[in-house]
Design a protein around this motif. Structure first.
Motif, PDB file in Angstrom:
ATOM      1  N   MET A   1     -42.423  -4.026  25.334  1.00 36.81           N
ATOM      2  CA  MET A   1     -42.025  -4.431  23.933  1.00 36.81           C
ATOM      3  C   MET A   1     -43.079  -5.495  23.297  1.00 36.81           C
ATOM      4  N   ARG A   2     -43.509  -5.059  22.191  1.00 34.43           N
ATOM      5  CA  ARG A   2     -44.605  -6.003  21.550  1.00 34.43           C
ATOM      6  C   ARG A   2     -44.059  -6.962  20.373  1.00 34.43           C
ATOM      7  N   VAL A   3     -43.164  -6.346  19.722  1.00 38.34           N
ATOM      8  CA  VAL A   3     -42.750  -6.850  18.408  1.00 38.34           C
ATOM      9  C   VAL A   3     -41.182  -7.189  18.310  1.00 38.34           C
ATOM     10  N   LEU A   4     -40.849  -8.452  17.818  1.00 43.63           N
ATOM     11  CA  LEU A   4     -39.574  -8.760  17.493  1.00 43.63           C
ATOM     12  C   LEU A   4     -39.559  -8.569  16.118  1.00 43.63           C
ATOM     13  N   ALA A   5     -38.248  -8.231  15.436  1.00 45.08           N
ATOM     14  CA  ALA A   5     -38.392  -7.760  14.129  1.00 45.08           C
ATOM     15  C   ALA A   5     -36.785  -8.668  13.898  1.00 45.08           C
ATOM     16  N   PHE A   6     -37.067  -9.647  12.866  1.00 44.02           N
ATOM     17  CA  PHE A   6     -35.563 -10.386  12.732  1.00 44.02           C
ATOM     18  C   PHE A   6     -35.085 -10.031  11.381  1.00 44.02           C
ATOM     19  N   ASP A   7     -33.788  -9.665  11.281  1.00 41.90           N
ATOM     20  CA  ASP A   7     -33.023  -9.939  10.036  1.00 41.90           C
ATOM     21  C   ASP A   7     -32.837 -11.414   9.648  1.00 41.90           C
ATOM     22  N   THR A   8     -32.980 -11.585   8.471  1.00 34.41           N
ATOM     23  CA  THR A   8     -33.026 -13.111   8.112  1.00 34.41           C
ATOM     24  C   THR A   8     -31.703 -13.762   7.412  1.00 34.41           C
ATOM     25  N   PHE A   9     -31.274 -13.035   6.609  1.00 32.40           N
ATOM     26  CA  PHE A   9     -30.002 -13.876   6.155  1.00 32.40           C
ATOM     27  C   PHE A   9     -28.850 -13.555   6.906  1.00 32.40           C
ATOM     28  N   GLY A  10     -28.447 -14.680   7.650  1.00 36.19           N
ATOM     29  CA  GLY A  10     -27.263 -14.663   8.488  1.00 36.19           C
ATOM     30  C   GLY A  10     -27.637 -14.915  10.010  1.00 36.19           C
ATOM     31  N   THR A  11     -28.869 -14.232  10.082  1.00 36.99           N
ATOM     32  CA  THR A  11     -29.342 -14.233  11.698  1.00 36.99           C
ATOM     33  C   THR A  11     -30.186 -15.529  11.920  1.00 36.99           C
ATOM     34  N   VAL A  12     -31.392 -15.702  10.899  1.00 31.67           N
ATOM     35  CA  VAL A  12     -32.087 -16.777  11.207  1.00 31.67           C
ATOM     36  C   VAL A  12     -31.733 -17.951  10.201  1.00 31.67           C
ATOM     37  N   ALA A  13     -31.458 -17.608   9.057  1.00 30.75           N
ATOM     38  CA  ALA A  13     -30.884 -18.700   8.154  1.00 30.75           C
ATOM     39  C   ALA A  13     -29.379 -18.704   7.624  1.00 30.75           C
ATOM     40  N   ASP A  14     -28.658 -19.797   7.397  1.00 23.99           N
ATOM     41  CA  ASP A  14     -27.256 -19.897   7.060  1.00 23.99           C
ATOM     42  C   ASP A  14     -27.495 -19.749   5.616  1.00 23.99           C
ATOM     43  N   TRP A  15     -26.888 -18.544   5.036  1.00 25.40           N
ATOM     44  CA  TRP A  15     -27.019 -18.525   3.678  1.00 25.40           C
ATOM     45  C   TRP A  15     -25.757 -19.263   2.982  1.00 25.40           C
ATOM     46  N   PHE A  16     -24.409 -19.233   4.217  1.00 23.62           N
ATOM     47  CA  PHE A  16     -23.452 -19.708   3.433  1.00 23.62           C
ATOM     48  C   PHE A  16     -23.437 -21.068   2.946  1.00 23.62           C
ATOM     49  N   THR A  17     -23.962 -21.960   3.964  1.00 22.76           N
ATOM     50  CA  THR A  17     -24.223 -23.506   3.554  1.00 22.76           C
ATOM     51  C   THR A  17     -25.111 -23.520   2.496  1.00 22.76           C
ATOM     52  N   GLY A  18     -26.240 -22.823   2.450  1.00 22.75           N
ATOM     53  CA  GLY A  18     -27.187 -23.050   1.417  1.00 22.75           C
ATOM     54  C   GLY A  18     -26.870 -22.810   0.007  1.00 22.75           C
ATOM     55  N   ILE A  19     -26.082 -21.459  -0.075  1.00 23.96           N
ATOM     56  CA  ILE A  19     -25.492 -20.908  -1.329  1.00 23.96           C
ATOM     57  C   ILE A  19     -24.144 -21.805  -1.876  1.00 23.96           C
ATOM     58  N   ARG A  20     -23.428 -21.983  -0.647  1.00 23.64           N
ATOM     59  CA  ARG A  20     -22.209 -22.899  -1.267  1.00 23.64           C
ATOM     60  C   ARG A  20     -22.627 -24.378  -1.997  1.00 23.64           C
ATOM     61  N   ASP A  21     -23.654 -25.074  -1.185  1.00 23.87           N
ATOM     62  CA  ASP A  21     -23.906 -26.213  -1.514  1.00 23.87           C
ATOM     63  C   ASP A  21     -24.878 -26.069  -2.847  1.00 23.87           C
ATOM     64  N   ALA A  22     -25.447 -25.159  -3.299  1.00 26.12           N
ATOM     65  CA  ALA A  22     -26.153 -24.704  -4.435  1.00 26.12           C
ATOM     66  C   ALA A  22     -24.976 -24.544  -5.619  1.00 26.12           C
ATOM     67  N   MET A  23     -23.961 -23.847  -5.217  1.00 26.83           N
ATOM     68  CA  MET A  23     -22.781 -23.454  -6.057  1.00 26.83           C
ATOM     69  C   MET A  23     -22.128 -24.754  -6.637  1.00 26.83           C
ATOM     70  N   ALA A  24     -21.851 -25.595  -5.414  1.00 26.56           N
ATOM     71  CA  ALA A  24     -21.137 -26.873  -5.861  1.00 26.56           C
ATOM     72  C   ALA A  24     -21.993 -27.592  -6.797  1.00 26.56           C
ATOM     73  N   THR A  25     -23.237 -27.908  -6.577  1.00 27.07           N
ATOM     74  CA  THR A  25     -24.033 -28.434  -7.619  1.00 27.07           C
ATOM     75  C   THR A  25     -24.200 -27.866  -8.899  1.00 27.07           C
ATOM     76  N   GLU A  26     -24.271 -26.524  -8.892  1.00 25.40           N
ATOM     77  CA  GLU A  26     -24.570 -25.923 -10.287  1.00 25.40           C
ATOM     78  C   GLU A  26     -23.144 -25.786 -11.125  1.00 25.40           C
ATOM     79  N   LEU A  27     -22.232 -25.584 -10.182  1.00 22.93           N
ATOM     80  CA  LEU A  27     -21.091 -25.203 -10.889  1.00 22.93           C
ATOM     81  C   LEU A  27     -19.853 -26.008 -10.362  1.00 22.93           C
ATOM     82  N   PRO A  28     -19.748 -27.337 -10.848  1.00 22.79           N
ATOM     83  CA  PRO A  28     -18.729 -28.222 -10.139  1.00 22.79           C
ATOM     84  C   PRO A  28     -17.427 -27.829 -10.825  1.00 22.79           C
ATOM     85  N   GLY A  29     -16.364 -28.316 -10.019  1.00 20.52           N
ATOM     86  CA  GLY A  29     -14.898 -27.872 -10.357  1.00 20.52           C
ATOM     87  C   GLY A  29     -14.549 -26.493 -10.166  1.00 20.52           C
TER      88      GLY A  29
END
Lengths: 226, 226
Positions: free
Chosen positions: A1-29
């Motif tokens: 094995m020479r190459v590791l191929a990573f899925d990103t959204f969910g696997t290496v990065a936390d889309w829920f926290t990032g997007i929920r925080d952006a939603m809360a900022t952009e669309l309060p209430g």
């Protein structure tokens, strides 16, 4: 094995926290968590419509814009174009999981460590800069004009790196991604991400067909003796 | 300016030393330096034949194999296929100039730092692993099936990164590369590499049209206040 191929959204990065925080900022209430989950639920289906040929090739940002507009309209949330654009852009700066940057750095010592994601090169390079992900090569949907789980993505990365599919291991927290990779001859490693949906249930059982099953990316590095 | 695009052979890596050493190992008893220079002289002309349409698209390794066979035949040097393949492969592990890895690491803190090279993704990622070049994105000829100075390369990188050409600065030790980049709206920086041809004369005068003229990549980082 020479190459590791990573899925990103969910696997290496936390889309829920990032997007929920952006939603809360952009669309309060509004219910930021609910809007975030509903947007994410519409992600795979619209990519599948592109792969089926129902829709012509379009970049991920464009597809995300369309699904977000649908979610907001059906939820009765008003948002102007600039707000929608900032929310789509927020996918470029979602936070990495705490183990991601250090785990990738360890793995990079011995393997060619790649993103293999439905994001674009621009999106993934911005996410990498933001989180200090050290990719050797960024494998992105706009290099092959296909979205996972299309075979052109898994096989396209192997061809780009001039290796056999069996020299590549796909790493993801979504078993469907790993099943597709395995069907094209790649090895597979499952990463547990119980918090991917921000507390909503997430299936982290994996499959006995995977070569590795790891708690996180640091654990994968340890299992691979790096 | 957001993106720095680096020529690789000559600008960040010392092809003369790497290839001459490989020649000396693979073909003892011949003039390794002369064979190396003659091979390198045939590089740009065969790429130009591809770009003119005289030859169909072919990857760099294949073109280098053809030019090397020509040099060896005309020099009366016998070499089997495995030897030729090892010499072509040696371009993947040529050494970086001493300032390259540290200079790129400094620049990466503030810019998106890319290779923009006539090598393939596989070649450039191997060269990067070998020398610890930290590319954010690898811009390679096989992504666009064109060789510099074709416009598809300079403009292809800008498009891939979703930036305007004027947000990109081409960095090279070859004024022809910079002139082409500038004609497509990129900024330009010249790097002096007096030893590129292993002691043979090299024009490092640059041009007053360049935005920067640096002794090496560390000096460029200093001039850019990184």
């Amino acid at each position: 094995m020479r190459v590791l191929a990573f899925d990103t959204f969910g696997t290496v990065a936390d889309w829920f926290t990032g997007i929920r925080d952006a939603m809360a900022t952009e669309l309060p209430g509004h219910d930021a968590a609910a809007l975030t989950r509903e947007w994410r639920r519409r992600y795979a289906p619209i990519l599948a419509r592109v792969e089926s040929g129902e829709l012509p090739w379009r970049g991920l940002d464009d597809l995300q814009t369309e699904t977000l507009r649908g979610v907001l309209a059906e939820s009765g949330v008003a948002a102007d174009d600039a707000t929608v654009a900032r929310l789509v852009h927020a996918w470029r700066t979602i936070p990495g999981w705490p183990d991601s940057a250090p785990g990738l750095a360890r793995l990079r010592r011995r393997f060619t460590v790649c993103a293999l994601s439905n994001g674009s090169v621009a999106l993934l390079s911005e996410m990498a800069k933001h989180n200090d992900f050290g990719w050797d090569v960024i494998g992105a949907s706009n290099l092959w004009h296909h979205y996972k789980p299309a075979p052109e993505t898994y096989l396209g990365l192997a061809r780009l790196l001039e290796v056999e599919p069996a020299q590549v291991m796909m790493v993801a927290t979504h078993q469907s991604d790993l099943d597709a990779a395995r069907s094209h001859g790649l090895h597979t490693a499952f990463i547990e991400r119980p918090a991917e949906w921000g507390g909503d249930p997430k299936d982290d059982s994996g499959s006995p067909h995977n070569d590795f099953h790891a708690r996180d990316i640091e654990d994968l590095a340890t299992q691979l003796d790096v």
